[in-house]
Write a protein that holds these residues in place. Structure first.
Motif, short mmCIF file in Angstrom:
data_model
loop_
_atom_site.label_atom_id
_atom_site.label_comp_id
_atom_site.label_asym_id
_atom_site.label_seq_id
_atom_site.Cartn_x
_atom_site.Cartn_y
_atom_site.Cartn_z
N GLU A 1 0.85 -1.19 0.00
CA GLU A 1 0.00 0.00 0.00
C GLU A 1 0.88 1.24 0.00
O GLU A 1 2.05 1.19 0.42
CB GLU A 1 -0.93 0.03 1.23
N ALA A 2 0.33 2.35 -0.50
CA ALA A 2 1.04 3.62 -0.51
C ALA A 2 0.04 4.74 -0.28
O ALA A 2 -1.14 4.63 -0.65
CB ALA A 2 1.78 3.82 -1.83
N ALA A 3 0.51 5.83 0.33
CA ALA A 3 -0.35 6.98 0.58
C ALA A 3 -0.57 7.75 -0.71
O ALA A 3 0.37 7.99 -1.48
CB ALA A 3 0.28 7.89 1.64
N ALA A 4 -1.81 8.14 -0.99
CA ALA A 4 -2.18 8.85 -2.21
C ALA A 4 -2.51 10.30 -1.87
O ALA A 4 -3.55 10.57 -1.25
CB ALA A 4 -3.36 8.19 -2.88
N VAL B 1 -3.73 3.42 -0.61
CA VAL B 1 -4.29 2.70 -1.76
C VAL B 1 -3.40 1.49 -2.03
O VAL B 1 -2.20 1.49 -1.73
CB VAL B 1 -4.36 3.59 -3.02
N ARG B 2 -3.99 0.45 -2.58
CA ARG B 2 -3.22 -0.75 -2.89
C ARG B 2 -2.36 -0.51 -4.13
O ARG B 2 -2.81 0.09 -5.09
CB ARG B 2 -4.16 -1.93 -3.10
N CYS C 1 -2.20 -6.58 -7.46
CA CYS C 1 -3.00 -6.76 -8.68
C CYS C 1 -2.63 -8.10 -9.32
O CYS C 1 -1.58 -8.21 -9.96
CB CYS C 1 -2.74 -5.61 -9.65
N PRO C 2 -3.45 -9.14 -9.16
CA PRO C 2 -3.08 -10.45 -9.70
C PRO C 2 -2.79 -10.46 -11.21
O PRO C 2 -1.83 -11.12 -11.64
CB PRO C 2 -4.30 -11.32 -9.35
N GLU D 1 -15.74 -6.15 -1.44
CA GLU D 1 -14.73 -7.14 -1.06
C GLU D 1 -13.43 -6.89 -1.82
O GLU D 1 -13.26 -7.36 -2.95
CB GLU D 1 -15.25 -8.56 -1.36
N PRO D 2 -12.50 -6.16 -1.24
CA PRO D 2 -11.20 -5.95 -1.91
C PRO D 2 -10.53 -7.29 -2.21
O PRO D 2 -10.60 -8.24 -1.42
CB PRO D 2 -10.40 -5.15 -0.87
#
Length: 236
Positions: A35-38, A46-47, A52-53, A222-223
């Motif tokens: 995750e990183a701050a946006a 945010v992921r 991301c598969p 559902e993330p």
């Protein structure tokens, strides 16, 4: 699926081997945060693409073909110091990289930047696929950190099992200086069947529209839905 990769007799100990891409993910992906701050979202987390598969699965698919020797880049010149012995019977190029004449890329868009040129990475491994299969060779997937862009090609490696497949590439970063170590991926190969494709195009039927809307709602609730419930073709 069985894929046979062969080099000339006596060369196996001198060459880095192709690898299944899933065993050779780059270090930057391993160290990337999940995750990183946006700033656009008031620094809400945010992921990242690490979650991301499809991004990861593409990088893990197929076979990575390696640069054969350390390649030094300085002042716009490529050089190497590699003692691959001559072969007693075959006469392959012993250079890990060659060049293409610029005229061979006449009309090829994307070569407008001064200092760009075409190279050809030498591949010392033949590729044998089962009958009816070809191999799509592309730039190593999502590897924008590399100073070149390998040109894609599709080869019928069931019939061309005894021929060499080399990898033309645009040297896309004229400012790069340093050493690309032996084993750096220069191409990624994906086996693809040569079955004829058919397209069915139209609007969704009511039942499929309902399923589509259910998926959209579930994505919000559902993330990681794709990874948990749909990856690999299985639906819950």
């Amino acid at each position: 699926m069985r894929i046979a990769l062969r080099c000339l007799p006596g060369y196996a100990d001198h060459l880095p081997q192709p690898r299944l891409a899933r065993t050779a993910l780059p270090d930057w992906l391993r160290t990337m945060p999940a995750e990183a701050a946006a700033p656009l979202l008031s620094d809400a987390p945010v992921r990242t693409v690490k979650q991301c598969p499809p991004f990861i699965d593409a990088m893990q698919g197929g076979i990575l073909f390696p640069l054969a020797a350390d390649l030094a880049v300085a002042g716009g010149a490529l050089s190497w110091d590699w003692n691959l012995p001559p072969h007693a019977r075959a006469r392959p190029s012993r250079a890990p990289v060659g060049v293409h004449l610029p005229e061979q890329a006449t009309g090829f868009p994307g070569l407008e930047r001064p200092g760009q040129f075409i190279v050809k990475f030498t591949n010392f491994w033949t590729v044998e696929l089962p009958e009816g299969w070809s191999m799509l060779f592309v730039h190593p997937v999502n590897r924008l950190d590399l100073p070149f862009r390998t040109v894609s090609g599709l080869v019928d490696c069931d019939a061309w099992r005894d021929g060499a497949v080399h990898f033309p590439a645009v040297w896309s970063d004229p400012d790069f200086e340093g050493t690309l170590p032996a084993g750096t991926p220069v191409a990624q190969g994906f086996p693809v069947p040569r079955d004829a494709l058919e397209l069915e195009i139209g609007e969704m039927a009511p039942d499929r529209l309902a399923d589509h809307l259910d998926v959209q709602d579930a994505l919000q609730a559902e993330p990681g839905l794709y990874r948990k419930r749909y990856r690999g073709g299985a639906k819950s």
